[in-house]
Every structure is written in C-alpha cells, then in structure tokens.
Design a protein around this motif. Structure first.
Motif, PDB file in Angstrom:
ATOM      1  N   ASP A  30       2.204  13.665  -8.276  1.00  0.00           N
ATOM      2  CA  ASP A  30       1.104  14.531  -7.826  1.00  0.00           C
ATOM      3  C   ASP A  30       1.289  15.966  -8.307  1.00  0.00           C
ATOM      4  OD1 ASP A  30      -0.477  12.654  -6.577  1.00  0.00           O
ATOM      5  OD2 ASP A  30       0.414  12.955  -4.594  1.00  0.00           O
ATOM      6  N   ALA A  71      -7.091  -0.896  -0.385  1.00  0.00           N
ATOM      7  CA  ALA A  71      -6.623  -0.811   1.003  1.00  0.00           C
ATOM      8  C   ALA A  71      -7.758  -0.989   2.008  1.00  0.00           C
ATOM      9  CB  ALA A  71      -5.924   0.530   1.230  1.00  0.00           C
ATOM     10  N   GLY A 117       1.235   4.091  -2.920  1.00  0.00           N
ATOM     11  CA  GLY A 117       1.030   5.497  -2.562  1.00  0.00           C
ATOM     12  C   GLY A 117       2.223   6.355  -2.934  1.00  0.00           C
ATOM     13  N   ARG A 118       3.429   5.836  -2.703  1.00  0.00           N
ATOM     14  CA  ARG A 118       4.633   6.588  -3.073  1.00  0.00           C
ATOM     15  C   ARG A 118       4.719   6.789  -4.586  1.00  0.00           C
ATOM     16  NH1 ARG A 118       7.090   3.486   1.037  1.00  0.00           N
ATOM     17  NH2 ARG A 118       7.782   1.939  -0.498  1.00  0.00           N
ATOM     18  N   LEU A 176      -6.585   2.632  -5.137  1.00  0.00           N
ATOM     19  CA  LEU A 176      -5.731   2.319  -3.994  1.00  0.00           C
ATOM     20  C   LEU A 176      -6.531   2.349  -2.693  1.00  0.00           C
ATOM     21  CD1 LEU A 176      -3.020   1.627  -2.811  1.00  0.00           C
ATOM     22  CD2 LEU A 176      -2.434   4.072  -2.824  1.00  0.00           C
ATOM     23  N   ARG A 177      -7.383   3.358  -2.532  1.00  0.00           N
ATOM     24  CA  ARG A 177      -8.198   3.428  -1.315  1.00  0.00           C
ATOM     25  C   ARG A 177      -9.136   2.225  -1.224  1.00  0.00           C
ATOM     26  NH1 ARG A 177      -8.067   9.066  -2.340  1.00  0.00           N
ATOM     27  NH2 ARG A 177      -9.916   8.913  -3.664  1.00  0.00           N
ATOM     28  N   LEU A 208       2.248   7.003  -6.790  1.00  0.00           N
ATOM     29  CA  LEU A 208       1.307   8.047  -7.198  1.00  0.00           C
ATOM     30  C   LEU A 208       1.781   9.417  -6.720  1.00  0.00           C
ATOM     31  CD1 LEU A 208      -2.117   6.248  -6.536  1.00  0.00           C
ATOM     32  CD2 LEU A 208      -0.839   6.437  -8.686  1.00  0.00           C
ATOM     33  N   GLY A 209       2.396   9.458  -5.547  1.00  0.00           N
ATOM     34  CA  GLY A 209       2.868  10.726  -5.006  1.00  0.00           C
ATOM     35  C   GLY A 209       3.988  11.352  -5.813  1.00  0.00           C
ATOM     36  N   PHE A 252       2.019   1.218 -11.100  1.00  0.00           N
ATOM     37  CA  PHE A 252       0.908   1.156 -10.146  1.00  0.00           C
ATOM     38  C   PHE A 252       0.084  -0.104 -10.374  1.00  0.00           C
ATOM     39  CE2 PHE A 252      -3.618   1.967  -9.292  1.00  0.00           C
ATOM     40  CZ  PHE A 252      -3.574   2.187  -7.929  1.00  0.00           C
ATOM     41  N   ILE A 288       0.840  -1.201   0.000  1.00  0.00           N
ATOM     42  CA  ILE A 288       0.000   0.000   0.000  1.00  0.00           C
ATOM     43  C   ILE A 288       0.872   1.247   0.000  1.00  0.00           C
ATOM     44  CG2 ILE A 288      -1.648   1.349   1.358  1.00  0.00           C
ATOM     45  CD1 ILE A 288      -2.819  -1.333   2.348  1.00  0.00           C
ATOM     46  N   ALA A 289       1.905   1.227   0.825  1.00  0.00           N
ATOM     47  CA  ALA A 289       2.822   2.371   0.889  1.00  0.00           C
ATOM     48  C   ALA A 289       3.564   2.541  -0.420  1.00  0.00           C
ATOM     49  CB  ALA A 289       3.812   2.174   2.032  1.00  0.00           C
ATOM     50  N   HIS A 315      -5.883   6.850  -7.362  1.00  0.00           N
ATOM     51  CA  HIS A 315      -6.005   7.036  -5.912  1.00  0.00           C
ATOM     52  C   HIS A 315      -7.266   6.343  -5.379  1.00  0.00           C
ATOM     53  CE1 HIS A 315      -2.681   9.623  -4.686  1.00  0.00           C
ATOM     54  NE2 HIS A 315      -2.819  10.329  -5.799  1.00  0.00           N
TER      55      HIS A 315
END
Length: 275
Positions: free
Chosen positions: A154, A229, A147-148, A225-226, A150-151, A175, A143-144, A222
C-alpha cells in the motif's frame, strides 16, 4: 477332449482401419511404455505414490528394451506422472492437477507475441469463473491473507519514487493465486497458474509504461477482494472481468509487450515506446 482357448477379442479400431484399407501406424517402443504405464494407472494397477517394478522386470513385462523404458519414464516424468528418486527407484507422483497441468506452461512460453492476446483471453475466462466460485467458498483466513498481501505494498504504491516493481509483481501473482485457490477447484487453480504466472512480462511492461497503471491495478485488486468477500458471484465476476479486460486491451494495443518487458528500463520516464 480339451476345449480350445478362446479367440482373442478383435480390436475395433484395427478392424475399422483394415476395412478402410488403412494400416495402423506403428508405435515406437517409447510410445508403448508411455501408453502402457498410463493404462496401468488408469486401471488402478499403479496408484499415486506407488513404486514401479524394477527396470528389468518392467521392461520384460512391457516387451520393450531397457533403454526404451528409460526414455518412456523420462517422458512421463516431464509430464508430471512419474518421478525418479536417486537410488530409490521410480514412483508415480501424487497425480495432482498442479503437476499434470504444469507442462501446459510450455504452450504459453512458446507463443509468439502476436498470440499473447489469445492466452490472456483464456486466462480471463478461467479467472472470472474462479472469482465467482471463490465468492461462495472463500474462508475468513483467505480473505485476511489476500488483504495482508495487498497491504504490504500500500505505501509503495502511493509513493511513485519508491516503486519496487519486483515486489509489486510478486504481490500481483500471489493475490491471484489466493483467489484461484479459494475457488476450491484444483484443476481450475492449476490452469490459472500455468497461464497467469507466465503473462507477468506483459503486466510488468504495462506497469512501466502506462500512466498510473500501478495505482489503478492495485485499486482493482482491492475491488476484486471486496467483491469476492461479499459472497456475490456476479459482483466477483464483474470485478475480475473489468480488471483482466484492461490487460487484454493493453496487449491488443502493444503486441510486442510480452517480449519487450524482459529488458526493463530503470525508470518509467526512460521506457521506450513498446510499439
């Protein structure tokens, strides 16, 4: 008195062919090599990582010429079954799904633009199920990681003048790989890899030509991912399905996009109509 040797077992397939008046097709020596080495792996005579006997001995045991043996070995190497190490011989590969399913990428590469929607539909079926499985198995580290990924884009996503399409597409691919890997099913992951990474041209064209497609796609990533998760398979299926159906709709309305994206305009405003 010596007991006569037992009669060899009859081949049911050959008997059927004979009874129906058909002649069994003759196999080339190369086909014999491919079939017999595959059979040796299935029976466990050869295992993953095993070294094949030297060429002369193997050709003799299979009853083929050394040149035919080389052709068969080359064919199996293309399939990901064998690998030849210079100066060290030929070995059975790890037989991982990622190796054995990789040649399926040829299917995608050779499809016409009119068939690209079919490939995209298959991709959706696979990735929707991968997202559902991932929702039950994904780790905090994965998950991290997602997230990284996609970040990293951003800021680029928000600034239209700074869009780096190569970076954006790389994050897109990575991803989806993380989600597929989190499904815990190597065969499913390999199938998705064979399809998804080869539909990148269509996704690139959509990013270049459809208003706000980049920002919209990033928000959907995003959302996926949510949903994954959250641990809810139904939410994960829905989020991934919505995301990929939009890609399918774009392909349906722009059938030539998969080929046109190979030559990209430098700015979105310069993009020619893909129709």
């Amino acid at each position: 008195m010596d007991t006569p040797p037992p009669e060899p077992e009859a081949d049911p397939e050959a008997m059927t062919e004979a009874s129906e008046g058909r002649t069994a097709p003759l196999r080339s020596q190369t086909d014999v090599v491919v079939h017999d080495i595959k059979d040796m792996i299935i029976r466990g005579t050869l295992v993953a990582g095993a070294r094949l006997p030297v060429e002369k001995d193997l050709a003799a045991s299979l009853g083929v010429s050394r040149s035919s043996l080389r052709e068969g070995v080359r064919a199996l190497a293309i399939m990901g079954v064998l690998e030849t190490r210079q100066g060290d011989g030929t070995y059975v590969t790890s037989l991982d799904a990622s190796l054995l399913l990789a040649p399926m990428g040829f299917l995608v590469d050779l499809q016409s633009s009119a068939d690209s929607q079919h490939i995209s539909s298959v991709r959706r079926v696979l990735e929707v199920e991968a997202a559902a499985k991932a929702s039950l198995l994904i780790t905090e580290e994965q998950i991290a990681e997602a997230g990284r990924l996609l970040g990293t884009i951003d800021d680029v996503i928000e600034d239209a003048s700074a869009h780096d399409l190569d970076a954006i597409m790389n994050v897109d691919i990575e991803f989806h790989r993380v989600i597929a890997r989190a499904s815990g099913n190597p065969a499913l992951e390999a199938l998705i890899e064979a399809l998804a990474s080869r539909t990148i041209r269509t996704r690139m064209w959509r990013a270049m030509t459809e208003q706000d497609a980049i920002q919209h796609t990033h928000r959907e990533h995003h959302d996926i991912l949510r949903a994954v998760a959250s641990g809810d398979p139904d939410r994960a299926r829905l989020a991934m399905s919505v995301h990929l159906i939009e890609v399918e709709d774009f392909i349906a309305s722009h059938p030539a996009a998969s080929t046109q994206a190979s030559t990209r305009p430098t700015r979105r405003d310069d993009a020619p109509s893909p129709e």
